[in-house]
Scaffold this motif. Structure first.
Motif, PDB file in Angstrom:
ATOM      1  N   ASN A 297       4.515   9.597 -13.070  1.00 14.28           N
ATOM      2  CA  ASN A 297       4.870   9.450 -11.661  1.00 14.28           C
ATOM      3  C   ASN A 297       5.449   8.064 -11.433  1.00 14.28           C
ATOM      4  OD1 ASN A 297       3.774  12.012 -10.696  1.00 14.28           O
ATOM      5  ND2 ASN A 297       1.817  11.143 -11.316  1.00 14.28           N
ATOM      6  N   LEU A 298       6.664   8.009 -10.929  1.00 12.09           N
ATOM      7  CA  LEU A 298       7.348   6.739 -10.717  1.00 12.09           C
ATOM      8  C   LEU A 298       7.745   6.575  -9.259  1.00 12.09           C
ATOM      9  CD1 LEU A 298       9.662   6.657 -13.859  1.00 12.09           C
ATOM     10  CD2 LEU A 298       7.563   5.358 -13.483  1.00 12.09           C
ATOM     11  N   TYR A 299       7.800   5.329  -8.842  1.00 12.53           N
ATOM     12  CA  TYR A 299       8.225   4.965  -7.501  1.00 12.53           C
ATOM     13  C   TYR A 299       9.413   4.025  -7.616  1.00 12.53           C
ATOM     14  CZ  TYR A 299       3.786   6.941  -6.063  1.00 12.53           C
ATOM     15  OH  TYR A 299       2.753   7.794  -5.852  1.00 12.53           O
TER      16      TYR A 299
ATOM     17  N   ARG B  60       0.856  -1.185   0.000  1.00 14.88           N
ATOM     18  CA  ARG B  60       0.000   0.000   0.000  1.00 14.88           C
ATOM     19  C   ARG B  60       0.889   1.232   0.000  1.00 14.88           C
ATOM     20  NH1 ARG B  60      -4.790  -2.331   0.743  1.00 14.88           N
ATOM     21  NH2 ARG B  60      -4.897  -4.150   2.055  1.00 14.88           N
ATOM     22  N   ILE B  61       0.607   2.142  -0.936  1.00 15.14           N
ATOM     23  CA  ILE B  61       1.358   3.392  -1.019  1.00 15.14           C
ATOM     24  C   ILE B  61       0.365   4.515  -0.736  1.00 15.14           C
ATOM     25  CG2 ILE B  61       2.724   4.913  -2.493  1.00 15.14           C
ATOM     26  CD1 ILE B  61       3.548   2.414  -4.062  1.00 15.14           C
ATOM     27  N   PRO B  62       0.473   5.132   0.429  1.00 12.03           N
ATOM     28  CA  PRO B  62      -0.470   6.199   0.778  1.00 12.03           C
ATOM     29  C   PRO B  62      -0.386   7.355  -0.228  1.00 12.03           C
ATOM     30  CG  PRO B  62       0.889   5.577   2.669  1.00 12.03           C
ATOM     31  CD  PRO B  62       1.462   4.895   1.470  1.00 12.03           C
ATOM     32  N   ASP B  63      -1.541   7.853  -0.628  1.00 12.46           N
ATOM     33  CA  ASP B  63      -1.624   8.998  -1.547  1.00 12.46           C
ATOM     34  C   ASP B  63      -0.838   8.772  -2.835  1.00 12.46           C
ATOM     35  OD1 ASP B  63      -3.177  10.427   0.364  1.00 12.46           O
ATOM     36  OD2 ASP B  63      -1.318  10.956   1.417  1.00 12.46           O
ATOM     37  N   ALA B  64      -0.903   7.561  -3.364  1.00  8.24           N
ATOM     38  CA  ALA B  64      -0.170   7.234  -4.594  1.00  8.24           C
ATOM     39  C   ALA B  64      -0.696   8.071  -5.758  1.00  8.24           C
ATOM     40  CB  ALA B  64      -0.330   5.755  -4.917  1.00  8.24           C
ATOM     41  N   GLU B  65       0.227   8.516  -6.600  1.00 11.09           N
ATOM     42  CA  GLU B  65      -0.129   9.271  -7.795  1.00 11.09           C
ATOM     43  C   GLU B  65      -0.020   8.349  -8.996  1.00 11.09           C
ATOM     44  OE1 GLU B  65       1.716  13.094  -8.224  1.00 11.09           O
ATOM     45  OE2 GLU B  65       1.990  13.256  -6.062  1.00 11.09           O
ATOM     46  N   LEU B  66      -1.054   8.340  -9.840  1.00  6.80           N
ATOM     47  CA  LEU B  66      -1.078   7.449 -10.988  1.00  6.80           C
ATOM     48  C   LEU B  66      -0.070   7.874 -12.048  1.00  6.80           C
ATOM     49  CD1 LEU B  66      -4.919   6.904 -11.429  1.00  6.80           C
ATOM     50  CD2 LEU B  66      -3.260   5.398 -10.325  1.00  6.80           C
ATOM     51  N   TRP B  67       0.460   6.879 -12.751  1.00  2.00           N
ATOM     52  CA  TRP B  67       1.342   7.114 -13.891  1.00  2.00           C
ATOM     53  C   TRP B  67       0.473   7.564 -15.054  1.00  2.00           C
ATOM     54  CZ3 TRP B  67       1.720   5.680 -18.899  1.00  2.00           C
ATOM     55  CH2 TRP B  67       2.942   5.891 -19.534  1.00  2.00           C
ATOM     56  N   ASP B  68       0.926   8.586 -15.767  1.00  2.00           N
ATOM     57  CA  ASP B  68       0.196   9.104 -16.919  1.00  2.00           C
ATOM     58  C   ASP B  68       1.204   9.401 -18.016  1.00  2.00           C
ATOM     59  OD1 ASP B  68      -1.062  11.794 -18.332  1.00  2.00           O
ATOM     60  OD2 ASP B  68      -2.566  10.312 -17.762  1.00  2.00           O
TER      61      ASP B  68
END
Length: 125
Positions: free
Chosen positions: A35-37, A22-30
């Motif tokens: 957005n990368l992790y 689980r990644i809190p407040d994850a931002e979607l890749w577009d």
């Protein structure tokens, strides 16, 4: 973005396991906001480190509905080029300088994709 995630898996008889992360407040890749992790994966046997692996990843959904490609539930139009990893001077292979320039040119013409060829690309790309 580098959130710290510690996850535990459950080993099965076939040595397969699953992990929920689980990644809190994850931002979607577009396409225009990639957005990368970073995942740092460590395999342990008791207290001993057996292997480590690093992987960059993005979070997104992709689906085809009728004749539309949906990225994160919204239609996306892919425009780009076919691309090869061979260059007139050095031949086939990884060339960081040429790759950087190719990506600058793709961005300059507002391309948002490229089709890779039949051979696998370098992981560094």
């Amino acid at each position: 973005q580098t959130p710290k995630v510690i996850a535990g898996g459950h080993e099965s008889i076939s040595d397969n396991f699953t992990v929920d992360i689980r990644i809190p407040d994850a931002e979607l890749w577009d396409v225009f906001r990639p957005n990368l992790y970073d995942a740092d994966i460590t395999l342990l046997s008791g207290e001993d480190v057996v292997d480590t692996y690093k992987q960059r990843f993005g979070i997104r959904t992709i689906r085809v509905t009728g004749n539309r490609l949906l990225l994160n539930g919204r239609p996306v139009y892919l425009q780009g080029f076919g691309r090869h990893e061979d260059f007139p001077i050095i031949g086939r292979g990884l060339c960081h300088a040429a790759n950087v320039r190719d990506h600058e040119l793709l961005k300059w013409v507002n391309a948002n994709s490229y089709r890779t060829t039949h051979y696998p690309y370098s992981e560094e790309l």
